[in-house]
Structures are given as structure tokens and as C-alpha cells.
Design a protein around this motif. Structure first.
Motif, PDB file in Angstrom:
ATOM      1  N   VAL A  78      48.185  32.213  42.848  1.00 47.90           N
ATOM      2  CA  VAL A  78      46.783  31.853  43.069  1.00 47.90           C
ATOM      3  C   VAL A  78      45.932  33.113  43.249  1.00 47.90           C
ATOM      4  N   GLY A  79      46.439  34.070  44.000  1.00 46.46           N
ATOM      5  CA  GLY A  79      45.701  35.318  44.206  1.00 46.46           C
ATOM      6  C   GLY A  79      45.479  36.080  42.909  1.00 46.46           C
ATOM      7  N   LEU A  80      46.529  36.205  42.111  1.00 43.80           N
ATOM      8  CA  LEU A  80      46.394  36.909  40.834  1.00 43.80           C
ATOM      9  C   LEU A  80      45.461  36.160  39.886  1.00 43.80           C
ATOM     10  N   TYR A  81      45.496  34.832  39.941  1.00 43.23           N
ATOM     11  CA  TYR A  81      44.594  34.031  39.104  1.00 43.23           C
ATOM     12  C   TYR A  81      43.144  34.320  39.488  1.00 43.23           C
ATOM     13  N   ALA A  82      42.878  34.353  40.797  1.00 42.06           N
ATOM     14  CA  ALA A  82      41.516  34.628  41.277  1.00 42.06           C
ATOM     15  C   ALA A  82      41.080  36.044  40.905  1.00 42.06           C
ATOM     16  N   VAL A  83      41.959  37.018  41.081  1.00 42.16           N
ATOM     17  CA  VAL A  83      41.635  38.408  40.731  1.00 42.16           C
ATOM     18  C   VAL A  83      41.373  38.518  39.236  1.00 42.16           C
ATOM     19  N   ASN A  84      42.153  37.825  38.439  1.00 38.75           N
ATOM     20  CA  ASN A  84      41.981  37.838  36.994  1.00 38.75           C
ATOM     21  C   ASN A  84      40.606  37.304  36.597  1.00 38.75           C
ATOM     22  N   ILE A  85      40.182  36.217  37.231  1.00 35.29           N
ATOM     23  CA  ILE A  85      38.857  35.648  36.938  1.00 35.29           C
ATOM     24  C   ILE A  85      37.754  36.618  37.370  1.00 35.29           C
ATOM     25  N   ILE A  86      37.897  37.191  38.565  1.00 35.00           N
ATOM     26  CA  ILE A  86      36.882  38.119  39.072  1.00 35.00           C
ATOM     27  C   ILE A  86      36.767  39.338  38.175  1.00 35.00           C
ATOM     28  N   LEU A  87      37.901  39.886  37.739  1.00 35.91           N
ATOM     29  CA  LEU A  87      37.868  41.059  36.864  1.00 35.91           C
ATOM     30  C   LEU A  87      37.239  40.731  35.513  1.00 35.91           C
ATOM     31  N   SER A  88      37.499  39.549  34.996  1.00 33.08           N
ATOM     32  CA  SER A  88      36.923  39.204  33.697  1.00 33.08           C
ATOM     33  C   SER A  88      35.418  38.964  33.803  1.00 33.08           C
ATOM     34  N   ILE A  89      34.946  38.413  34.933  1.00 34.95           N
ATOM     35  CA  ILE A  89      33.512  38.204  35.129  1.00 34.95           C
ATOM     36  C   ILE A  89      32.807  39.542  35.374  1.00 34.95           C
ATOM     37  N   ALA A  90      33.459  40.417  36.139  1.00 33.05           N
ATOM     38  CA  ALA A  90      32.858  41.701  36.490  1.00 33.05           C
ATOM     39  C   ALA A  90      32.844  42.673  35.312  1.00 33.05           C
ATOM     40  N   GLY A  91      33.640  42.415  34.302  1.00 38.54           N
ATOM     41  CA  GLY A  91      33.661  43.295  33.137  1.00 38.54           C
ATOM     42  C   GLY A  91      34.307  44.637  33.417  1.00 38.54           C
ATOM     43  N   VAL A  92      35.343  44.647  34.247  1.00 36.79           N
ATOM     44  CA  VAL A  92      36.064  45.866  34.587  1.00 36.79           C
ATOM     45  C   VAL A  92      36.820  46.345  33.345  1.00 36.79           C
ATOM     46  N   SER A  93      37.274  47.554  33.369  1.00 34.27           N
ATOM     47  CA  SER A  93      37.931  48.159  32.210  1.00 34.27           C
ATOM     48  C   SER A  93      39.023  47.253  31.635  1.00 34.27           C
ATOM     49  N   PRO A  94      39.115  47.201  30.316  1.00 36.63           N
ATOM     50  CA  PRO A  94      40.102  46.330  29.671  1.00 36.63           C
ATOM     51  C   PRO A  94      41.548  46.674  30.039  1.00 36.63           C
ATOM     52  N   GLU A  95      41.814  47.939  30.334  1.00 36.15           N
ATOM     53  CA  GLU A  95      43.182  48.332  30.688  1.00 36.15           C
ATOM     54  C   GLU A  95      43.604  47.679  32.005  1.00 36.15           C
ATOM     55  N   LEU A  96      42.735  47.756  33.004  1.00 37.12           N
ATOM     56  CA  LEU A  96      43.043  47.153  34.301  1.00 37.12           C
ATOM     57  C   LEU A  96      43.146  45.634  34.176  1.00 37.12           C
ATOM     58  N   GLY A  97      42.211  45.041  33.455  1.00 36.98           N
ATOM     59  CA  GLY A  97      42.239  43.593  33.231  1.00 36.98           C
ATOM     60  C   GLY A  97      43.495  43.157  32.499  1.00 36.98           C
ATOM     61  N   GLY A  98      43.932  43.974  31.542  1.00 36.47           N
ATOM     62  CA  GLY A  98      45.149  43.657  30.789  1.00 36.47           C
ATOM     63  C   GLY A  98      46.394  43.717  31.651  1.00 36.47           C
ATOM     64  N   VAL A  99      46.459  44.708  32.525  1.00 38.49           N
ATOM     65  CA  VAL A  99      47.608  44.846  33.421  1.00 38.49           C
ATOM     66  C   VAL A  99      47.671  43.667  34.391  1.00 38.49           C
ATOM     67  N   VAL A 100      46.523  43.309  34.973  1.00 36.33           N
ATOM     68  CA  VAL A 100      46.479  42.177  35.909  1.00 36.33           C
ATOM     69  C   VAL A 100      46.819  40.874  35.176  1.00 36.33           C
TER      70      VAL A 100
END
Length: 158
Positions: A78-100
């Protein structure tokens, strides 16, 4: 009026039974719900219902099965799912988003296959014929396939 020693304000005593206990058929503790309903709710909520379904049914399976899915695994998912959504909305670097996303995917697969083991145990505990949940269908259709198999088992055991 009689000289009783009972308390007038005492609650009446009754024998209580657990409403969730279904004897030797633990799969009957699960709710019948359309697999199509799970699919459409998952689509309309953009996957959030799938996460809710997975966590809810995993906790129910943990209360009934000998094979327990780790609570840490559930919370991690659940935590990783939430972090994944937040990172995709925030538009953080694709590398970090890909790793998460990759870590979230691996944790989700471990959780799904752990739940598969618990559900297989619960379905087979009182079934006349052993049931095996298909690994490929579990991988691709996880919560929809699980709900379908739960419904099938409930229909057979009622």
C-alpha cells in the motif's frame, strides 16, 4: 415482590456465536460479488478498488487460513502504491519513478501469490475436489480471477 438477589439493571445473558464462523467451510466467510463488478470498479477508480480488494481479502484470509500473509508485505504494498501515485503526479524524474514502479510491481506479485496460497488452502479445506489456482491467470487477472474462484467455491459449497 420477591426477595431476589438479582440486579434489575444487569444485562440479560445470552449465548453468542461468531457470525463470521462457517464451521469447516471457511471460504463461506467471503462475500459473493461479481467478478465483473470488481473489474468495473477497478477501472472506474483507476485501480484503487483493486488495492482495497487485495488488502481487504488478504486480511480476511489471514484470519481464516494457516498460511499467513505478512502484514509488513501488505503495508509495504500500500505504501509503495501511494508513493508511486504521488511520484507520477509530481512528475519526478523518470529514473526514480521507474525504480519505485519496479519495486512496487515485485512487492505486488509477492503479495498476490501469497494470497493465492491462502485462498487455495481455504477453498480446498472443505471441498470435495481439490482446486488449484492457475498461476498465469493469477499473474494477469489477480483480483478479478480471485473473486471469480471465490464465487465458484462458494456456489459449490453452499
Amino acid at each position: 415482590m420477591s426477595n431476589e438477589t438479582s440486579n434489575l439493571y444487569q444485562a440479560p445473558e445470552a449465548t453468542l456465536t461468531d457470525a463470521n464462523s462457517s464451521g469447516n467451510k471457511p471460504i463461506l466467510n467471503f462475500d459473493l460479488f461479481s467478478a465483473w463488478g470488481v473489474f468495473f470498479l477497478s477501472v472506474f477508480t483507476l485501480g484503487i478498488y483493486s488495492v482495497y480488494w487485495l488488502v481487504n481479502r488478504t486480511n480476511l484470509a489471514n484470519s481464516l487460513a494457516k498460511h499467513q500473509v505478512s502484514q509488513g508485505l501488505i503495508y509495504g504494498y500500500v505504501g509503495l502504491y501511494a508513493v508511486n501515485i504521488i511520484l507520477s503526479i509530481a512528475g519526478v524524474s523518470p529514473e526514480l519513478g521507474g525504480v519505485v514502479s519496479l519495486i512496487s510491481f515485485v512487492v505486488a506479485i509477492i503479495l498476490i501469490f501469497s494470497l493465492r496460497t491462502s485462498l487455495t488452502e481455504l477453498i480446498n479445506e472443505s471441498s470435495d475436489e481439490p482446486v488449484k489456482l492457475n498461476g498465469i491467470l493469477t499473474f494477469f487477472f489477480n483480483v478479478i480471477y480471485f473473486q471469480y474462484k471465490i464465487n465458484e467455491a462458494i456456489d459449490k459449497q453452499k
